[in-house]
Scaffold this motif. Structure first.
Motif, PDB file in Angstrom:
ATOM      1  N   LEU B 106       0.646  -1.033  -0.013  1.00  0.00           N
ATOM      2  CA  LEU B 106      -0.195   0.430   0.144  1.00  0.00           C
ATOM      3  C   LEU B 106       0.830   1.635   0.326  1.00  0.00           C
ATOM      4  N   LEU B 107       1.757   1.215   0.908  1.00  0.00           N
ATOM      5  CA  LEU B 107       2.778   2.661   0.582  1.00  0.00           C
ATOM      6  C   LEU B 107       3.682   2.440  -0.314  1.00  0.00           C
ATOM      7  N   GLU B 108       4.173   1.307  -1.209  1.00  0.00           N
ATOM      8  CA  GLU B 108       4.302   2.086  -2.169  1.00  0.00           C
ATOM      9  C   GLU B 108       4.114   2.324  -3.422  1.00  0.00           C
ATOM     10  N   LYS B 109       2.538   1.580  -3.591  1.00  0.00           N
ATOM     11  CA  LYS B 109       1.556   2.852  -4.062  1.00  0.00           C
ATOM     12  C   LYS B 109       1.483   3.899  -3.915  1.00  0.00           C
ATOM     13  N   VAL B 110       1.130   4.013  -2.618  1.00  0.00           N
ATOM     14  CA  VAL B 110       0.739   5.613  -2.162  1.00  0.00           C
ATOM     15  C   VAL B 110       1.920   6.523  -3.010  1.00  0.00           C
ATOM     16  N   ARG B 111       2.790   5.897  -2.785  1.00  0.00           N
ATOM     17  CA  ARG B 111       4.340   7.188  -2.924  1.00  0.00           C
ATOM     18  C   ARG B 111       4.198   7.482  -4.105  1.00  0.00           C
ATOM     19  N   SER B 112       4.031   6.049  -5.115  1.00  0.00           N
ATOM     20  CA  SER B 112       4.029   5.829  -6.543  1.00  0.00           C
ATOM     21  C   SER B 112       2.841   6.699  -7.129  1.00  0.00           C
ATOM     22  N   ALA B 113       1.587   6.132  -6.894  1.00  0.00           N
ATOM     23  CA  ALA B 113       0.086   6.930  -8.336  1.00  0.00           C
ATOM     24  C   ALA B 113      -0.174   8.518  -6.752  1.00  0.00           C
ATOM     25  N   GLY B 114       0.503   8.908  -5.863  1.00  0.00           N
ATOM     26  CA  GLY B 114      -0.321   9.862  -4.900  1.00  0.00           C
ATOM     27  C   GLY B 114      -1.855   9.570  -4.047  1.00  0.00           C
ATOM     28  N   ILE B 115      -2.104   8.701  -4.243  1.00  0.00           N
ATOM     29  CA  ILE B 115      -2.883   7.694  -3.589  1.00  0.00           C
ATOM     30  C   ILE B 115      -3.589   6.827  -3.698  1.00  0.00           C
ATOM     31  N   ALA B 116      -3.979   6.320  -3.000  1.00  0.00           N
ATOM     32  CA  ALA B 116      -3.981   4.668  -2.776  1.00  0.00           C
ATOM     33  C   ALA B 116      -4.746   3.825  -1.720  1.00  0.00           C
ATOM     34  N   VAL B 117      -5.754   2.706  -2.606  1.00  0.00           N
ATOM     35  CA  VAL B 117      -7.217   1.835  -2.129  1.00  0.00           C
ATOM     36  C   VAL B 117      -6.378   1.073  -1.583  1.00  0.00           C
ATOM     37  N   LEU B 118      -6.856   0.561   0.313  1.00  0.00           N
ATOM     38  CA  LEU B 118      -6.909  -0.959   0.741  1.00  0.00           C
ATOM     39  C   LEU B 118      -7.961  -1.035   1.072  1.00  0.00           C
ATOM     40  N   ALA B 119      -8.361  -2.253   0.411  1.00  0.00           N
ATOM     41  CA  ALA B 119     -10.017  -3.036   0.765  1.00  0.00           C
ATOM     42  C   ALA B 119      -9.564  -4.420   1.216  1.00  0.00           C
ATOM     43  N   ILE B 120      -9.720  -4.493   2.813  1.00  0.00           N
ATOM     44  CA  ILE B 120      -9.976  -5.553   3.451  1.00  0.00           C
ATOM     45  C   ILE B 120     -11.465  -6.313   3.063  1.00  0.00           C
ATOM     46  N   ARG B 121     -11.404  -7.514   2.903  1.00  0.00           N
ATOM     47  CA  ARG B 121     -12.710  -8.514   3.462  1.00  0.00           C
ATOM     48  C   ARG B 121     -12.511  -9.728   4.022  1.00  0.00           C
ATOM     49  N   ASN B 122     -13.539  -9.817   4.370  1.00  0.00           N
ATOM     50  CA  ASN B 122     -13.785 -11.321   5.101  1.00  0.00           C
ATOM     51  C   ASN B 122     -12.948 -10.792   6.377  1.00  0.00           C
ATOM     52  N   SER B 123     -13.266 -10.257   7.135  1.00  0.00           N
ATOM     53  CA  SER B 123     -12.271  -9.587   8.208  1.00  0.00           C
ATOM     54  C   SER B 123     -13.551  -9.324   9.425  1.00  0.00           C
ATOM     55  N   HIS B 124     -12.505  -9.615  10.620  1.00  0.00           N
ATOM     56  CA  HIS B 124     -13.346  -9.418  11.644  1.00  0.00           C
ATOM     57  C   HIS B 124     -12.352  -8.426  12.160  1.00  0.00           C
ATOM     58  N   HIS B 125     -13.082  -6.718  13.030  1.00  0.00           N
ATOM     59  CA  HIS B 125     -12.672  -5.997  13.543  1.00  0.00           C
ATOM     60  C   HIS B 125     -13.282  -5.928  14.834  1.00  0.00           C
ATOM     61  N   PHE B 126     -12.522  -6.059  15.762  1.00  0.00           N
ATOM     62  CA  PHE B 126     -12.890  -5.340  17.212  1.00  0.00           C
ATOM     63  C   PHE B 126     -11.900  -4.646  18.200  1.00  0.00           C
ATOM     64  N   ALA B 127     -11.545  -3.720  16.939  1.00  0.00           N
ATOM     65  CA  ALA B 127     -10.897  -3.125  18.026  1.00  0.00           C
ATOM     66  C   ALA B 127     -11.159  -1.645  17.894  1.00  0.00           C
TER      67      ALA B 127
END
Lengths: 342, 342
Positions: B106-127
């Motif tokens: 993700l960081l590589e893409k942000v540095r090269s493209a100026g913006i990037a998106v990370l799409a996480i699925r099938n995930s549990h977020h409890f924090a």
């Protein structure tokens, strides 16, 4: 004015209103290109029943152009800075022509990179924000935009105004239906609605604003006369308003809402700030088609009793206006024709 | 429990708390890698005084792991789908290890493209959500994240719950100071705060929730016992909550807050949904350095009387905890040691 007010309703077609507004803009100092973009934007808002950003705004546009505050002939400068990043210097012109100039490049980047951002600076935004995002949804894309405005909102926990009304607009496609679109001021009320209430002599709901002494008030005139608005939703709306300042100004190179000084330009009404638009291509997502998924969310929302979606009222009014014409009072129409030089 | 409650405060170092929580997670069914990520996340929240997402969450993690609802040994699958788009299938594991696995790409893409998106699925977020965005700000980047959760919020204008508490978190760098960070539930209250109020026997502020009959209530137990929360800020907070469903679920390929069924897994507490993170590189912006600009906004906010910025309290508590240790009650510490098998 000596003539009695004529509030009889007349109907004008969308196409005729666009032409009339083009004439108004051009006669008052814009280039034909800028007149075209602003006329379509403003006629579209009126067509959709978004009166606070429809022809109600024309006198403000005209006085601003007359004041020399905005350049109605500005030619935006588009910069291709990275595979997902487009910048536009609006050159002290309006934001909508800057978006129009960058739109094709932005779309190319979204299709190839999956996401792209458009950073507009040195721009004036005096319109609704939803017309800037909705067209992306009709192309199957998801769009989010923020624009900052002019100091008139007291940050939560502060004593004096600093933020603008700083709206957030969002649009997403929906299978077999108009897109989901919202456009919300992060202030408790939009500035245009306060102006309309003041003009009509109406009172505002509690919690929306303070007078010049910082005391809560429901009088729109007290808010406009040295008072200020409050953020919606307390500290949360205030945090979002701060985010809009950072994204629309700091991240674009535009002015914060408190940074410009139009005191030498009496009649100036258009905030000179920045705007950010983020567009995402849901075709890059995993799983089922995005538009089908958003439609299934809508079905569930209706299933728990929701009567009206964000954007529904505008889409219904639009359909009605396109069949029956756009209702304007005879006074409004006469004024527009005068401004157009008829 | 027969032992009297021991509420005397003990202090534990951040490093020791991380080790203790790692032991808890591993003993209850996570891989060492997952234990490391979750322990740092949870200890960090406790260190920063974010109690509703600190060790208070450990019994929920443990019962969820015991129920077989989440896979504590899941290995996330990172997919590089476009110059600005990264997808991760969390494989029915937690969202934080999925973010950790995708972070470098993700960081590589942000540095090269100026913006990037990370799409996480099938995930549990409890924090808490702010730990997911704050590190980007320390790297000079601007980050925005949304995660949906589980049906417990009634959409504005509807009759029954559908949305999750659906938080929005934002982080931006600031020159010479800790970043600006906020994390706000789009519900009037966070679910963790309702649970804590219920446990303490406290009443909630008005406007936050309804009981099982849909009647407004200030009793946290009535909200948890078949009742529901309301969105913050009326129709505006509700629109933002809907946006979170669309971005965190429809755009990632994850579940909506209403789509999963954990009834066969008694003890399960972790919503099985999706998460979206957008990161922008402000070095691509025009004009002055972003961090200098955000600092100048903060200076102005203080100038109009703002005493405390979003994130300030956490950063102050963090500094204090790192010097004096993290305060826990003797009971809490004993329970954690029991869970760790000491």
């Amino acid at each position: 004015m000596s003539a009695p007010r004529d509030t009889a309703t007349q109907y004008i077609s969308h196409a005729d209103l666009v032409v009339l507004l083009q004439q108004v803009f051009q006669r008052h100092g814009t280039s034909p290109e800028v007149a075209q973009v602003l006329a379509e934007n403003c006629a579209g808002a009126e067509r959709d029943g978004a009166h606070s950003h429809g022809v109600f705004r024309i006198p403000g546009y005209v006085s601003t152009l007359a004041s020399g505050w905005v350049d109605g002939r500005a030619v935006p400068v588009v910069e291709d800075v990275a595979p997902g990043f487009v910048r536009v210097d609006a050159a002290n012109g309006f934001a909508q022509p800057a978006l129009a100039a960058a739109r094709e490049l932005l779309l190319e980047k979204v299709r190839s990179a999956g996401i792209a951002v458009l950073a507009i600076r040195n721009s004036h935004h005096f319109a609704a924000l939803w017309p800037d995002v909705e067209p992306f949804a009709y192309e199957g894309l998801v769009a989010l935009s923020v624009v900052n405005s002019m100091t008139c909102v007291v940050p939560h926990g502060a004593e004096r105004p600093l933020f603008g009304t700083n709206p957030i607009a969002f649009a997403a496609p929906r299978a077999g239906a108009d897109p989901i679109v919202f456009d919300l001021a992060t202030s408790a009320m939009a500035h245009g609605d306060v102006q309309i209430a003041a003009r009509k002599g109406e009172h505002l709901p509690a919690g929306g604003g303070v007078d010049r002494e910082g005391r809560p008030t429901c009088d729109p005139k007290a808010i406009l006369d040295g008072g200020a608005l409050l953020p919606f939703g307390g500290h949360k709306g205030s945090a979002l308003s701060m985010m809009v300042e950072l994204l629309a100004a700091a991240l674009t190179g535009g002015n914060f809402s408190f940074e410009f000084d139009w005191s030498q330009h009496p009649g100036a009404k258009t905030p000179w700030t920045g705007q950010l638009i983020i567009v995402i291509d849901p075709a890059r997502s995993a799983g089922r088609d995005f538009a089908e998924r958003s439609q299934s969310l809508v079905t569930q929302m209706q299933g728990v009793g929701l009567q009206r979606l964000p954007g529904d009222r505008r889409h219904r009014q639009r359909a009605d206006s396109l069949v029956n014409g756009i209702p304007l009072s005879s006074d409004e129409l006469r004024q527009l024709r005068e401004l157009a030089g008829h």
